[in-house]
Design an enzyme around this catalytic site. Structure first.
Site, PDB file in Angstrom:
ATOM      1  N   LYS A 160     -60.916  37.086 -18.163  1.00  0.00           N
ATOM      2  CA  LYS A 160     -61.392  36.225 -19.252  1.00  0.00           C
ATOM      3  C   LYS A 160     -62.909  36.229 -19.392  1.00  0.00           C
ATOM      4  CE  LYS A 160     -61.145  31.966 -16.472  1.00  0.00           C
ATOM      5  NZ  LYS A 160     -60.546  30.616 -16.389  1.00  0.00           N
ATOM      6  N   ARG A 169     -55.910  19.287 -13.199  1.00  0.00           N
ATOM      7  CA  ARG A 169     -55.900  20.041 -14.444  1.00  0.00           C
ATOM      8  C   ARG A 169     -54.435  20.219 -14.812  1.00  0.00           C
ATOM      9  NH1 ARG A 169     -58.967  25.782 -15.418  1.00  0.00           N
ATOM     10  NH2 ARG A 169     -56.917  26.550 -14.768  1.00  0.00           N
TER      11      ARG A 169
END
Length: 357
Positions: free
Chosen positions: A34, A129
């Protein structure tokens, strides 16, 4: 024009170092791409390493990877958005999931596309998260098993990315216990127990990883060789696979203290005139052709140790070169080593040229 450079040999050596570690311990791993922000010249470099599995959080990047090499296993590493279901099934072989409703949508879309879509069920283990709560995991897993065109590839967890919770041996043992509970309950075998990201590498090097944890997602360590427990470079790895080079566009001796009525600058910062220490002093300042549009100064480290970063505006970075042993001239390049977030900003900027050496 500022540019980022990737050093191919250093990338290859970091990859070979990590691959040897994982293979010697029977661990599967994938490269997290990413940070490359879908840049095709850099994706080609990753593929050329012989990588068989690439992870990304942008489906547009996975689409590029599949176009470059359809045989690479692509993994979408965040819970899918409802509006992206069709493209995720099309371009991601595997996705990370935490919502049963979303997995139902993936199941329906996979049936339409005549595919088996693989998923990793992510478990909440303290970083707060994404993740299914532990007390709900068995019921969640059981319900997911009944969905057509869905293969549960494994379970996993994310640590350190939001709250800074570290992947200790106890955390990974807990993840291993979830595997045992699920396998005993449903009389199945779980292929992957994905124990986290680059932050877990120190545990692996110390052989403190539970054997059941057999999969990891690695990005930062590949590109920066960083031990995220100590902040130091892992012995045998390179911390400078990427560098940014910026051009000097002005050099002038200027006062250290601003003059005039002060207000908020473009970054939202304000300066105080109460400290009189800088009044009357000057420094040799250089302006570089890079700014907040491209990077954040706190993530850059000058290769010239005698340079001090002063501040940045949207398009320019100001540095103090007063104490440098090098006699800089207009047009000279000033290079910086990068931290992960620094590279992420730069690689996401369309205004920064990308190159390879």
């Amino acid at each position: 024009m500022a540019f980022v450079k990737l050093y191919r040999k250093k990338l290859e050596e970091n990859y070979q170092f990590l691959d040897a570690i994982f293979k010697s311990r029977n661990i599967q791993w994938g490269v997290v791409s990413k940070m490359l922000c879908g840049n095709e010249i850099y994706l080609k470099e990753i593929i050329a390493l012989g990588v068989k599995e690439i992870h990304d959080s942008r489906v547009s990047n996975l689409r590029k990877i599949k176009a470059l090499d359809p045989e690479i296993q692509t993994v979408y590493i965040k819970p899918p958005a409802k509006r992206s279901i069709e493209s995720i099934v099309r371009y991601a072989d595997v996705s990370f999931n935490t919502e049963f409703y979303t997995i139902q949508l993936l199941s329906e879309e996979a049936k339409k596309q005549n595919k088996i879509h693989k998923i990793i069920i992510m478990i909440e283990m303290g970083d707060l998260r994404e993740g299914v709560m532990g007390e709900e995991l068995i019921a969640f897993y059981g319900a997911t098993l009944s969905l057509p065109n869905i293969e549960i590839r494994g379970i996993g967890t994310n640590l350190n990315c939001l709250s800074g919770v570290m992947p200790t041996q106890d955390k990974l043992i807990q993840l291993s216990l979830y595997k045992q509970l699920i396998e005993a309950k449903f009389d199945i075998q779980i292929p992957w127990v994905s124990g986290g990201t680059s932050v877990a590498i120190p545990l692996i090097l110390k052989n403190a990883r539970p054997m059941a944890v057999n999969h990891f997602r690695i990005g930062e360590a590949l590109f920066f060789g960083k031990d995220l427990f100590t902040g130091e470079t892992i012995e045998g790895m390179h911390n400078d696979v990427f560098k940014v080079f910026t051009e000097i566009i002005e050099i002038t001796e200027k006062p250290d203290a601003p003059t005039g009525e002060l207000g908020e600058n473009v970054a939202g910062n304000t300066f105080s005139m109460t400290d009189t220490e800088d009044f009357g002093k000057t420094s040799l300042r250089a302006i570089l052709d890079i700014g907040l549009l491209d990077m954040q100064p706190q993530y850059l480290s000058p290769d010239d140790d005698d340079i001090t970063i002063i501040d940045a505006s949207s398009d320019m970075l100001v540095i103090d070169i007063s104490h440098s042993k090098k006699k800089y001239q207009i047009g000279d390049l000033v290079s910086f080593n990068l931290r992960y977030m620094g590279a992420l900003y730069l690689l996401n900027s369309n205004y920064i040229e990308k190159s390879i050496e």
